[in-house]
Design a protein around this motif. Structure first.
Motif, short mmCIF file in Angstrom:
data_model
loop_
_atom_site.label_atom_id
_atom_site.label_comp_id
_atom_site.label_asym_id
_atom_site.label_seq_id
_atom_site.Cartn_x
_atom_site.Cartn_y
_atom_site.Cartn_z
N ARG A 57 1.12 -12.18 5.99
CA ARG A 57 1.29 -11.24 4.87
C ARG A 57 -0.05 -10.59 4.52
NH1 ARG A 57 4.63 -7.87 2.42
NH2 ARG A 57 4.16 -7.70 0.23
N ALA A 58 -1.13 -11.36 4.51
CA ALA A 58 -2.46 -10.83 4.21
C ALA A 58 -2.88 -9.82 5.28
CB ALA A 58 -3.47 -11.96 4.10
N PHE A 59 -2.59 -10.16 6.54
CA PHE A 59 -2.92 -9.26 7.63
C PHE A 59 -2.16 -7.94 7.49
CE2 PHE A 59 -1.90 -7.55 11.87
CZ PHE A 59 -3.18 -7.19 12.27
N PHE A 60 -0.86 -8.05 7.19
CA PHE A 60 -0.04 -6.85 7.05
C PHE A 60 -0.53 -5.99 5.88
CE2 PHE A 60 3.64 -4.48 5.47
CZ PHE A 60 3.90 -3.73 6.60
N THR A 61 -0.91 -6.61 4.79
CA THR A 61 -1.43 -5.88 3.63
C THR A 61 -2.73 -5.17 4.01
OG1 THR A 61 -0.45 -7.48 2.11
CG2 THR A 61 -2.23 -6.12 1.24
N GLN A 62 -3.58 -5.86 4.72
CA GLN A 62 -4.84 -5.26 5.16
C GLN A 62 -4.57 -4.10 6.13
OE1 GLN A 62 -7.44 -8.03 7.12
NE2 GLN A 62 -9.24 -6.73 6.83
N LEU A 63 -3.65 -4.30 7.05
CA LEU A 63 -3.30 -3.24 7.99
C LEU A 63 -2.74 -2.03 7.26
CD1 LEU A 63 -3.00 -2.26 10.90
CD2 LEU A 63 -0.80 -3.48 10.99
N SER A 64 -1.90 -2.24 6.27
CA SER A 64 -1.35 -1.14 5.48
C SER A 64 -2.47 -0.39 4.76
CB SER A 64 -0.34 -1.66 4.46
OG SER A 64 0.78 -2.18 5.11
N GLY A 65 -3.45 -1.12 4.27
CA GLY A 65 -4.60 -0.49 3.61
C GLY A 65 -5.39 0.38 4.57
N VAL A 66 -5.58 -0.11 5.79
CA VAL A 66 -6.31 0.65 6.80
C VAL A 66 -5.54 1.93 7.15
CG1 VAL A 66 -7.09 0.63 9.21
CG2 VAL A 66 -7.55 -1.33 7.73
N VAL A 67 -4.22 1.82 7.28
CA VAL A 67 -3.40 3.00 7.59
C VAL A 67 -3.49 4.01 6.46
CG1 VAL A 67 -1.02 3.80 7.93
CG2 VAL A 67 -1.83 1.77 9.15
N ASP A 68 -3.42 3.54 5.23
CA ASP A 68 -3.53 4.45 4.08
C ASP A 68 -4.90 5.14 4.03
OD1 ASP A 68 -0.96 3.84 3.30
OD2 ASP A 68 -1.57 2.38 1.77
N GLU A 69 -5.96 4.37 4.31
CA GLU A 69 -7.30 4.96 4.35
C GLU A 69 -7.40 6.03 5.43
OE1 GLU A 69 -10.20 1.86 4.87
OE2 GLU A 69 -9.64 0.89 2.98
N GLN A 70 -6.79 5.75 6.58
CA GLN A 70 -6.82 6.72 7.67
C GLN A 70 -6.06 7.99 7.30
OE1 GLN A 70 -8.70 6.58 10.26
NE2 GLN A 70 -7.94 8.43 11.25
N ARG A 71 -4.93 7.82 6.63
CA ARG A 71 -4.16 9.00 6.17
C ARG A 71 -5.01 9.84 5.21
NH1 ARG A 71 0.89 5.47 5.38
NH2 ARG A 71 2.01 5.86 7.32
N GLN A 72 -5.68 9.15 4.30
CA GLN A 72 -6.53 9.85 3.33
C GLN A 72 -7.69 10.56 4.03
OE1 GLN A 72 -8.46 7.33 0.36
NE2 GLN A 72 -7.65 8.70 -1.21
N ARG A 73 -8.32 9.89 4.97
CA ARG A 73 -9.43 10.48 5.71
C ARG A 73 -8.95 11.71 6.48
NH1 ARG A 73 -10.65 6.35 8.84
NH2 ARG A 73 -11.84 5.36 7.21
#
Length: 133
Positions: A57-73
């Protein structure tokens, strides 16, 4: 002045190409992250310990954060790219107007010289005709 305008337009076009590549690279990275995220959801889930579920669950949350950051970038880079497109379009239009102005001036000068030539030919013809009398 036209050479300077052309040089500025060429520099802006070069920068525009660089930014297009950057945006495409960011878009590709986002696609890869989203594909990884989707495939992670599809992994078969067998019997797991509570700790492994928490870790997952922690990994998935972190991965979702990375995806969101990439979308924002990517969104920020696309916005910056559009600013560069607008800048290049302005420089391109300016250079086109300068080219058109140069062409009009050249045409006006050619027409002026043609009229002057015609006038000189007429005067020469009149002089030659008067001399024959």
């Amino acid at each position: 002045m036209i050479k300077l305008a052309r040089r500025k337009e060429d520099q802006a076009a070069s920068l525009l190409r660089q930014w297009r590549e950057r945006v495409e690279n960011q878009r590709q990275q986002l696609l890869e992250l989203e594909n990884y995220q989707e495939s992670y959801h599809r992994w078969p889930q067998g019997a797991q310990s509570v700790q492994s579920l928490i870790t997952e669950r922690a990994f998935f949350t972190q991965l979702s954060g990375v995806v969101d950051e990439q979308r924002q970038r990517l969104s920020q880079m696309e916005h910056q790219y559009q600013l560069y497109v607008n800048h290049w379009q302005g420089l391109h239009k300016r250079r086109q107007l300068l080219d058109e102005h140069r062409d009009r001036v050249a045409l006006d000068e050619t027409q002026r010289l043609d009229k002057q030539w015609d006038k000189l030919c007429d005067e020469l013809a009149i002089t030659a005709f008067s001399a024959k009398k």
